[in-house]
Design an enzyme around this catalytic site. Structure first.
Site, mmCIF file in Angstrom:
data_model
loop_
_atom_site.group_PDB
_atom_site.id
_atom_site.type_symbol
_atom_site.label_atom_id
_atom_site.label_comp_id
_atom_site.label_asym_id
_atom_site.label_seq_id
_atom_site.Cartn_x
_atom_site.Cartn_y
_atom_site.Cartn_z
ATOM 1 N N SER A 27 -1.477 2.280 7.827
ATOM 2 C CA SER A 27 -0.206 2.891 7.413
ATOM 3 C C SER A 27 -0.441 3.769 6.194
ATOM 4 O O SER A 27 -1.533 3.800 5.617
ATOM 5 C CB SER A 27 0.830 1.807 7.079
ATOM 6 O OG SER A 27 0.406 1.050 5.951
ATOM 7 N N GLY A 28 0.603 4.486 5.811
ATOM 8 C CA GLY A 28 0.591 5.250 4.564
ATOM 9 C C GLY A 28 -0.519 6.274 4.447
ATOM 10 O O GLY A 28 -0.917 6.918 5.420
ATOM 11 N N ILE A 29 -1.026 6.431 3.226
ATOM 12 C CA ILE A 29 -2.030 7.465 2.974
ATOM 13 C C ILE A 29 -3.353 7.154 3.664
ATOM 14 O O ILE A 29 -4.121 8.068 3.958
ATOM 15 C CB ILE A 29 -2.245 7.706 1.470
ATOM 16 C CG1 ILE A 29 -2.778 6.459 0.772
ATOM 17 C CG2 ILE A 29 -0.958 8.188 0.823
ATOM 18 C CD1 ILE A 29 -3.138 6.704 -0.697
ATOM 19 N N TYR A 57 -1.319 -14.766 -15.004
ATOM 20 C CA TYR A 57 -1.110 -13.650 -14.084
ATOM 21 C C TYR A 57 0.161 -12.881 -14.399
ATOM 22 O O TYR A 57 1.221 -13.452 -14.627
ATOM 23 C CB TYR A 57 -1.040 -14.171 -12.645
ATOM 24 C CG TYR A 57 -0.699 -13.108 -11.618
ATOM 25 C CD1 TYR A 57 -1.675 -12.246 -11.138
ATOM 26 C CD2 TYR A 57 0.606 -12.966 -11.143
ATOM 27 C CE1 TYR A 57 -1.369 -11.275 -10.194
ATOM 28 C CE2 TYR A 57 0.925 -11.996 -10.202
ATOM 29 C CZ TYR A 57 -0.068 -11.150 -9.734
ATOM 30 O OH TYR A 57 0.241 -10.180 -8.803
#
Length: 245
Positions: free
Chosen positions: A39-41, A122
């Site tokens: 997906s995406g870039i 975190y």
């Protein structure tokens, strides 16, 4: 649609698309490995490289490795094949790490080696910044080592820019904001994939290694002092070796 920016020395800008920055380039005979290509870039990067004749997938004739996202182990597993291919084919191999300007949000000490998996300390934005800083440091140290070996392979990192993708789909508020403002100030997928494709294929990048690119140009004065810290890069390399041995 991203509406700001002007062309840099490469002749391209933040508004340039992946197809535009690779127009007329012959990628036949090249093999590309693109992580996050579903997906995406990542998907757009794969599509554009294939459009120019590059073959996607893992093979013995690998000559380009793209968008590794700091996948230290994957790089090391492929490196010997890349070295042999670059030597035999006389073609330059290119490794491209997709980083981000978000490396500026890493923890104050950069990489918290002693608490790398500590849930108590975190912080999602700092942790993301740390991972992007690691992408840059990995590319820098790898570039240094490849140069010392005299290998015809380059290693660089890229900032794709602010892009309207589904990366924030798990945060409803941020996802909503991105969807609302994205149409005005964020890059689209085609523009977001351009810098990766530019660094992977364009002749202008031949021989350049250990650089950080943004908007299809070498980025100047945009990385933090931590991203330029050679001692930190070496320490991260040794730490990563220990983790993956």
């Amino acid at each position: 649609m991203w509406i700001f920016g002007r062309k840099g020395t490469s002749g391209f800008s933040c508004c340039s698309t992946a197809e535009e920055v690779t127009q007329g380039i012959n990628g036949f005979g090249l093999t590309a490995i693109v992580t996050g290509a579903t997906s995406g870039i990542g998907m757009e990067t794969t599509r554009v490289l294939a459009l120019h004749g590059a073959t996607s997938g893992i093979g013995m004739e690998t000559t380009r490795v793209l968008a590794l996202h700091g996948h230290f182990l994957l790089t090391n597993l492929l490196l010997e094949n890349m070295k042999n291919t670059a030597k035999n084919s006389k073609n330059e191999g290119r490794i491209v790490n997709v980083a981000s300007a978000a490396h500026d949000f890493a923890y104050s000490q950069g990489i918290i080696f002693d608490k790398i998996n500590d849930k108590e300390s975190y912080h999602r934005f700092h942790a993301y910044g740390q991972s992007k800083l690691a992408n840059i440091l990995h590319a820098n140290e790898l570039a240094k080592r490849l140069k010392e070996e005299g290998v015809n392979i380059t290693a660089n990192s890229v900032h794709p820019g602010p892009i309207a993708t589904n990366i924030m789909r798990y945060d409803n508020i941020l996802h909503g904001i991105v969807n609302w403002i994205g149409r005005y100030v964020l890059k689209n997928i085609e523009q977001g994939a351009s810098t990766t494709c530019y660094v992977a294929l364009h002749p202008q990048v031949k021989g350049l290694s250990g650089e950080y690119f943004s908007d299809n140009n070498i980025a100047t004065n945009t990385t933090t002092s931590l991203a330029k810290d050679s001692d930190l890069a070496k320490k991260l390399w040794e730490f990563s070796l220990d983790l993956t041995k």
